[in-house]
Scaffold this motif. Structure first.
Motif, PDB file in Angstrom:
ATOM      1  N   UNK A  16     -34.256 -22.739 -12.319  1.00 45.60           N
ATOM      2  CA  UNK A  16     -34.344 -24.031 -11.642  1.00 45.60           C
ATOM      3  C   UNK A  16     -34.643 -23.865 -10.157  1.00 45.60           C
ATOM      4  N   UNK A  17     -35.510 -24.729  -9.665  1.00 48.52           N
ATOM      5  CA  UNK A  17     -35.759 -24.817  -8.233  1.00 48.52           C
ATOM      6  C   UNK A  17     -34.785 -25.847  -7.668  1.00 48.52           C
ATOM      7  N   UNK A  18     -33.671 -25.357  -7.170  1.00 48.92           N
ATOM      8  CA  UNK A  18     -32.590 -26.211  -6.673  1.00 48.92           C
ATOM      9  C   UNK A  18     -32.589 -26.334  -5.148  1.00 48.92           C
ATOM     10  N   UNK A  19     -33.543 -25.701  -4.500  1.00 44.38           N
ATOM     11  CA  UNK A  19     -33.496 -25.557  -3.043  1.00 44.38           C
ATOM     12  C   UNK A  19     -33.433 -26.887  -2.305  1.00 44.38           C
ATOM     13  N   UNK A  20     -34.201 -27.867  -2.743  1.00 49.08           N
ATOM     14  CA  UNK A  20     -34.246 -29.114  -1.988  1.00 49.08           C
ATOM     15  C   UNK A  20     -32.938 -29.891  -2.063  1.00 49.08           C
ATOM     16  N   UNK A  21     -32.270 -29.849  -3.199  1.00 45.26           N
ATOM     17  CA  UNK A  21     -30.957 -30.505  -3.272  1.00 45.26           C
ATOM     18  C   UNK A  21     -29.914 -29.757  -2.449  1.00 45.26           C
ATOM     19  N   UNK A  22     -29.979 -28.439  -2.449  1.00 41.07           N
ATOM     20  CA  UNK A  22     -29.062 -27.654  -1.624  1.00 41.07           C
ATOM     21  C   UNK A  22     -29.343 -27.893  -0.140  1.00 41.07           C
ATOM     22  N   UNK A  23     -30.623 -27.962   0.206  1.00 42.07           N
ATOM     23  CA  UNK A  23     -30.991 -28.228   1.588  1.00 42.07           C
ATOM     24  C   UNK A  23     -30.558 -29.608   2.056  1.00 42.07           C
ATOM     25  N   UNK A  24     -30.636 -30.582   1.162  1.00 42.11           N
ATOM     26  CA  UNK A  24     -30.170 -31.929   1.498  1.00 42.11           C
ATOM     27  C   UNK A  24     -28.664 -31.920   1.787  1.00 42.11           C
ATOM     28  N   UNK A  25     -27.918 -31.132   1.013  1.00 42.72           N
ATOM     29  CA  UNK A  25     -26.477 -31.033   1.242  1.00 42.72           C
ATOM     30  C   UNK A  25     -26.195 -30.400   2.604  1.00 42.72           C
ATOM     31  N   UNK A  26     -26.941 -29.358   2.932  1.00 40.34           N
ATOM     32  CA  UNK A  26     -26.779 -28.726   4.241  1.00 40.34           C
ATOM     33  C   UNK A  26     -27.061 -29.715   5.359  1.00 40.34           C
ATOM     34  N   UNK A  27     -28.167 -30.428   5.252  1.00 42.22           N
ATOM     35  CA  UNK A  27     -28.549 -31.345   6.323  1.00 42.22           C
ATOM     36  C   UNK A  27     -27.599 -32.537   6.427  1.00 42.22           C
ATOM     37  N   UNK A  28     -26.980 -32.911   5.332  1.00 46.14           N
ATOM     38  CA  UNK A  28     -25.952 -33.964   5.367  1.00 46.14           C
ATOM     39  C   UNK A  28     -24.773 -33.512   6.221  1.00 46.14           C
ATOM     40  N   UNK A  29     -24.331 -32.273   5.999  1.00 45.42           N
ATOM     41  CA  UNK A  29     -23.206 -31.744   6.767  1.00 45.42           C
ATOM     42  C   UNK A  29     -23.589 -31.602   8.241  1.00 45.42           C
ATOM     43  N   UNK A  30     -24.773 -31.089   8.502  1.00 42.98           N
ATOM     44  CA  UNK A  30     -25.222 -30.931   9.886  1.00 42.98           C
ATOM     45  C   UNK A  30     -25.287 -32.275  10.612  1.00 42.98           C
ATOM     46  N   UNK A  31     -25.823 -33.266   9.934  1.00 38.13           N
ATOM     47  CA  UNK A  31     -25.923 -34.599  10.534  1.00 38.13           C
ATOM     48  C   UNK A  31     -24.544 -35.141  10.886  1.00 38.13           C
ATOM     49  N   UNK A  32     -23.585 -34.944   9.991  1.00 40.66           N
ATOM     50  CA  UNK A  32     -22.216 -35.416  10.247  1.00 40.66           C
ATOM     51  C   UNK A  32     -21.572 -34.735  11.450  1.00 40.66           C
ATOM     52  N   UNK A  33     -22.083 -33.551  11.784  1.00 46.36           N
ATOM     53  CA  UNK A  33     -21.523 -32.821  12.923  1.00 46.36           C
ATOM     54  C   UNK A  33     -22.409 -32.966  14.166  1.00 46.36           C
ATOM     55  N   UNK A  34     -23.386 -33.841  14.090  1.00 47.10           N
ATOM     56  CA  UNK A  34     -24.248 -34.101  15.238  1.00 47.10           C
ATOM     57  C   UNK A  34     -25.244 -33.004  15.533  1.00 47.10           C
ATOM     58  N   UNK A  35     -25.586 -32.213  14.514  1.00 49.75           N
ATOM     59  CA  UNK A  35     -26.511 -31.105  14.706  1.00 49.75           C
ATOM     60  C   UNK A  35     -27.857 -31.395  14.045  1.00 49.75           C
ATOM     61  N   UNK A  36     -28.872 -30.650  14.461  1.00 50.31           N
ATOM     62  CA  UNK A  36     -30.225 -30.876  13.967  1.00 50.31           C
ATOM     63  C   UNK A  36     -30.370 -30.391  12.519  1.00 50.31           C
ATOM     64  N   UNK A  37     -31.161 -31.092  11.710  1.00 48.36           N
ATOM     65  CA  UNK A  37     -31.407 -30.642  10.333  1.00 48.36           C
ATOM     66  C   UNK A  37     -32.267 -29.382  10.310  1.00 48.36           C
TER      67      UNK A  37
END
Length: 218
Positions: A16-37
């Motif tokens: 499975x190519x899961x990268x984009x869903x994993x990346x979305x999870x990372x960027x969600x956390x970064x956004x919540x901490x005020x950091x760049x995606x």
């Protein structure tokens, strides 16, 4: 070359190519901490390293400013709720699995992904209905690159490890397979940052096309 009678696969970056869903999870956390995606081309090669690798990528030197366990939990909770939004089978995987089923070759999955997430994700794809075993990163005390998970998977399938193929896209996959005396194949279609580097992983074969695996089957 001796033919083989069973196949085990890594999951993320192999089936499975899961990268984009994993990346979305990372960027969600970064956004919540005020950091760049993080851009897609930067997180894709790290996707096989899971939450830890992605959080290290996204937070960089600032990771020590945060509670890592809390970040990981936030990451995993978001990912669990959005686990297959952008995830799909790699090209020719469906045809490969269909053929293995047709010729009665047992196959299974051995991943370092947490078991609870693996058991949510895998059933979302009917192409995996005939998967004989699913061993995750916390099913046993050991995880790849230790050979125990793939040896345990062989036992569950009733397969001889020396007649089993292990397919993966990371050094830990090939190391685990080699330590279990399996025939190892690098899934070059997966999350491999440096194609030249994977030539040094001591795999038995490297392929860009999943269907090439069939040439090693009895």
């Amino acid at each position: 070359m001796n033919k083989h009678t069973s196949v085990l696969f890594d999951l993320d970056g192999t089936l499975l190519d899961t990268a984009n869903d994993l990346g979305e999870a990372l960027n969600y956390v970064l956004k919540n901490k005020g950091l760049k995606p993080v851009d897609r081309e930067k997180y894709r090669p790290i996707a096989s390293d899971g939450a830890k690798g992605l959080l290290e990528l996204g937070f960089g030197e600032r990771l020590s400013e945060f509670d890592f366990d809390a970040l990981r939990l936030e990451f995993l909770n978001y990912y669990e709720q959005n686990i297959a939004v952008h995830t799909d089978l790699y090209p020719n995987i469906e045809k490969l699995l269909f053929t293995l089923n047709e010729i009665n070759i047992p196959w299974g999955i051995v991943t370092n992904k947490p078991e609870y997430l693996s058991k949510i994700l895998v059933p979302k794809f009917p192409q995996f209905d005939q998967c004989r075993t699913l061993i995750a990163g916390d099913t046993l005390p050991q995880r790849k690159p230790h050979p125990a998970p793939i040896l345990f998977a062989c036992k569950e399938m009733g397969s001889d490890p020396e007649k089993c193929i292990y397919v993966g896209d990371a050094p830990r996959d090939i190391e685990a397979g080699n330590r279990a005396n399996m025939y190892t194949i690098i899934a070059q279609w997966g999350y491999i940052l440096d194609i030249n580097e994977c030539k040094h992983w001591q795999a038995d074969a490297i392929t860009l096309n999943p269907l090439d695996i069939l040439a090693t089957i009895k």
